[in-house]
Scaffold this motif. Structure first.
Motif, PDB file in Angstrom:
ATOM      1  N   THR A  33       0.838  -1.214   0.000  1.00  0.00           N
ATOM      2  CA  THR A  33       0.000   0.000   0.000  1.00  0.00           C
ATOM      3  C   THR A  33       0.866   1.254   0.000  1.00  0.00           C
ATOM      4  O   THR A  33       0.559   2.236  -0.682  1.00  0.00           O
ATOM      5  N   TYR A  34       1.960   1.220   0.753  1.00  0.00           N
ATOM      6  CA  TYR A  34       2.847   2.383   0.788  1.00  0.00           C
ATOM      7  C   TYR A  34       3.501   2.582  -0.582  1.00  0.00           C
ATOM      8  O   TYR A  34       3.674   3.703  -1.062  1.00  0.00           O
ATOM      9  N   GLU A  35       3.888   1.488  -1.230  1.00  0.00           N
ATOM     10  CA  GLU A  35       4.500   1.586  -2.556  1.00  0.00           C
ATOM     11  C   GLU A  35       3.535   2.213  -3.551  1.00  0.00           C
ATOM     12  O   GLU A  35       3.934   3.025  -4.391  1.00  0.00           O
ATOM     13  N   ARG A  36       2.262   1.841  -3.468  1.00  0.00           N
ATOM     14  CA  ARG A  36       1.270   2.422  -4.379  1.00  0.00           C
ATOM     15  C   ARG A  36       1.149   3.922  -4.148  1.00  0.00           C
ATOM     16  O   ARG A  36       1.069   4.707  -5.088  1.00  0.00           O
ATOM     17  N   ARG A  37       1.099   4.332  -2.881  1.00  0.00           N
ATOM     18  CA  ARG A  37       0.963   5.753  -2.582  1.00  0.00           C
ATOM     19  C   ARG A  37       2.205   6.532  -3.014  1.00  0.00           C
ATOM     20  O   ARG A  37       2.105   7.648  -3.526  1.00  0.00           O
ATOM     21  N   LEU A  38       3.388   5.940  -2.806  1.00  0.00           N
ATOM     22  CA  LEU A  38       4.613   6.588  -3.229  1.00  0.00           C
ATOM     23  C   LEU A  38       4.635   6.742  -4.744  1.00  0.00           C
ATOM     24  O   LEU A  38       5.015   7.787  -5.283  1.00  0.00           O
ATOM     25  N   LEU A  39       4.200   5.702  -5.454  1.00  0.00           N
ATOM     26  CA  LEU A  39       4.120   5.748  -6.908  1.00  0.00           C
ATOM     27  C   LEU A  39       3.177   6.853  -7.359  1.00  0.00           C
ATOM     28  O   LEU A  39       3.457   7.591  -8.291  1.00  0.00           O
ATOM     29  N   MET A  40       2.052   6.990  -6.653  1.00  0.00           N
ATOM     30  CA  MET A  40       1.071   7.999  -7.017  1.00  0.00           C
ATOM     31  C   MET A  40       1.635   9.399  -6.826  1.00  0.00           C
ATOM     32  O   MET A  40       1.411  10.303  -7.622  1.00  0.00           O
ATOM     33  N   LEU A  97      -7.938   1.374 -11.222  1.00  0.00           N
ATOM     34  CA  LEU A  97      -9.169   0.600 -11.002  1.00  0.00           C
ATOM     35  C   LEU A  97      -9.180  -0.018  -9.609  1.00  0.00           C
ATOM     36  O   LEU A  97     -10.225  -0.108  -8.961  1.00  0.00           O
ATOM     37  N   TRP A  98      -8.015  -0.441  -9.141  1.00  0.00           N
ATOM     38  CA  TRP A  98      -7.916  -1.014  -7.799  1.00  0.00           C
ATOM     39  C   TRP A  98      -8.220   0.039  -6.738  1.00  0.00           C
ATOM     40  O   TRP A  98      -8.776  -0.260  -5.686  1.00  0.00           O
ATOM     41  N   GLN A  99      -7.853   1.284  -7.024  1.00  0.00           N
ATOM     42  CA  GLN A  99      -8.026   2.365  -6.060  1.00  0.00           C
ATOM     43  C   GLN A  99      -9.448   2.942  -6.041  1.00  0.00           C
ATOM     44  O   GLN A  99      -9.813   3.664  -5.108  1.00  0.00           O
ATOM     45  N   ILE A 100     -10.249   2.682  -7.065  1.00  0.00           N
ATOM     46  CA  ILE A 100     -11.622   3.219  -7.109  1.00  0.00           C
ATOM     47  C   ILE A 100     -12.401   2.743  -5.879  1.00  0.00           C
ATOM     48  O   ILE A 100     -12.349   1.562  -5.523  1.00  0.00           O
ATOM     49  N   PRO A 101     -13.129   3.639  -5.213  1.00  0.00           N
ATOM     50  CA  PRO A 101     -13.892   3.243  -4.015  1.00  0.00           C
ATOM     51  C   PRO A 101     -15.154   2.465  -4.390  1.00  0.00           C
ATOM     52  O   PRO A 101     -16.249   3.033  -4.516  1.00  0.00           O
ATOM     53  N   TRP A 102     -15.011   1.178  -4.542  1.00  0.00           N
ATOM     54  CA  TRP A 102     -16.123   0.360  -5.038  1.00  0.00           C
ATOM     55  C   TRP A 102     -17.277   0.291  -4.043  1.00  0.00           C
ATOM     56  O   TRP A 102     -18.429   0.116  -4.439  1.00  0.00           O
ATOM     57  N   LEU A 103     -16.988   0.430  -2.767  1.00  0.00           N
ATOM     58  CA  LEU A 103     -18.072   0.477  -1.787  1.00  0.00           C
ATOM     59  C   LEU A 103     -18.939   1.712  -2.000  1.00  0.00           C
ATOM     60  O   LEU A 103     -20.164   1.660  -1.876  1.00  0.00           O
ATOM     61  N   PHE A 104     -18.307   2.826  -2.341  1.00  0.00           N
ATOM     62  CA  PHE A 104     -19.046   4.048  -2.655  1.00  0.00           C
ATOM     63  C   PHE A 104     -19.901   3.846  -3.907  1.00  0.00           C
ATOM     64  O   PHE A 104     -21.056   4.285  -3.962  1.00  0.00           O
ATOM     65  N   VAL A 105     -19.343   3.181  -4.914  1.00  0.00           N
ATOM     66  CA  VAL A 105     -20.112   2.879  -6.127  1.00  0.00           C
ATOM     67  C   VAL A 105     -21.333   2.030  -5.777  1.00  0.00           C
ATOM     68  O   VAL A 105     -22.439   2.253  -6.297  1.00  0.00           O
TER      69      VAL A 105
END
Length: 387
Positions: A8-15, A26-34
């Motif tokens: 998770t930290y690697e993803r945020r650093l990449l972002m 697509l992995w980061q989209i808040p699917w619960l909100f959808v």
């Protein structure tokens, strides 16, 4: 031996460093909100099925089609880099103002107002789109402004004009309710950006002094709505009819409601505009207080998600964008529910994702797409604040 950083930290650093791929987004989209949005739209489908007399052909099928199209728009916008959106924010604002001017020149007239334009097969209400574009423009203006610059009154003149221009154009349609909501959204953005409270006090005093003059310039039907709000029984078969019938339907539902398709006020056509402005009344009549509170609970979850997104964003643009879009949705809900319960004068404000109507549905879903982008790119890095 070095420990590996969590994924998770690697993803945020990449972002934070640069844009990342479609699959990662697509992995980061808040699917619960959808899923929450799908739940609200499902409530709307059931209510519109009933409003159509027990058939989907009148309203419900169009509602489902519009929501499906809006969902595609939302997910597509969620994948767009938030920094790209910020770069073109004022272009979107300019487009919104241009559409408001166009509707005054070539708009369709209906029910005494000129609010819609035809764009191919789609009939659009630009005032609904303008609220989203205003949030974008103000978020772009304030997101790099330092605390000292926000405190400079001269710095606030352009964003104040950015609010007044669409409000004035919407009032010309005339559409008092949407104009007031647009102004309140703008005021919320000012507050969120850190504008000092005494400037709001000056603005509120100006509104207070100008209110009597504004009242005299209202159209006759607008003044009648205010008079009827204060005393609905003064014209029970005319201006007061809508709110009286709405209150009867709300009260007759009781705790558990009369049952699906069993609402008398709605199905015997006593309840006006049951598929649009008064859809919440139909829900309360057929599903009672429990159904009404359940619907409000779902809507509240949507608003809470917007507020949590604002808190989670590392950048000011995302915070302001999420807060403004959340306030827009909240005002939709608040004004509609307060209107049908007789708490404020009746105005043409739909219940989002539930009422029948294309413009409100598509613009709300567009707003949620921008909110989704703010969530997906919540760790993005913007340029430093302007001094």
């Amino acid at each position: 031996m070095m420990l590996r950083e969590p994924a998770t930290y690697e993803r945020r650093l990449l972002m934070r460093q640069h844009s990342f791929g479609i699959l990662e987004k697509l992995w980061q989209i808040p699917w619960l909100f959808v899923l929450m949005l799908c739940g609200v739209a499902a409530v709307g489908y059931v209510a519109l099925y009933s409003a159509g007399g027990g058939t989907p052909d009148a309203y419900a099928s169009k509602h489902a089609l519009r929501f499906g199209f809006g969902l595609v728009i939302m997910l597509s916008l969620s994948l767009v880099d938030i920094r790209v959106i910020a770069r073109f924010a004022w272009l979107g604002y300019g487009l919104g103002v241009a559409l408001l001017v166009l509707v005054l020149v070539h708009g369709n007239i209906g029910k005494g107002a000129q609010r819609w334009i035809d764009i191919g097969p789609v009939q659009l209400q630009p005032s609904e789109l303008m609220k989203i574009m205003l949030v974008l423009g103000l978020a772009a203006w304030f997101h790099r402004a330092s605390w000292e610059r926000v405190g400079n009154p001269l710095f606030l003149i352009p964003p104040a004009l950015a609010i007044l221009v669409p409000v004035a154009l919407i009032l010309k349609q005339p559409n008092l309710g949407t104009a007031l909501i647009t102004g309140m959204i703008g005021a919320t953005m000012f507050w969120a950006a850190g504008v000092r409270w005494w400037k709001f006090a000056i603005g509120a005093a100006g509104v207070g002094f100008g209110a009597p003059i504004a009242y005299e310039r209202l159209h006759d039907y607008q003044r009648a709505r205010i008079t009827t709000f204060l005393d609905p029984e003064s014209d029970p078969l005319g201006a007061g009819y809508n709110i009286i019938q709405s209150k009867i339907a709300l009260g007759s539902g009781g705790m558990w409601g009369k049952g699906f398709l069993q609402g008398t006020q709605g199905h015997l056509n006593f309840l006006p505009e049951k598929q649009t402005d008064f859809i919440f009344t139909m829900i309360a009549e057929e599903f009672g207080l429990v159904g009404a509170l359940g619907t409000l609970g779902l809507l509240a979850l949507v608003i809470i998600f917007a507020m949590l997104t604002a808190l989670r964003c590392r950048h000011q643009f995302g915070r302001l964008l999420a807060l403004g879009l959340g306030m827009n949705f909240f005002l939709y809900v608040f004004v509609n529910v307060a209107m049908v319960t007789g708490s404020i004068p009746v105005g043409g404000v739909p219940l989002p994702l539930i009422s029948h109507g294309g413009s409100a549905m598509l613009t709300v879903m567009m707003g949620f797409g921008l909110l989704g982008s703010a969530y997906v790119h919540r760790d993005a890095e913007f340029a430093a604040a302007r001094e």
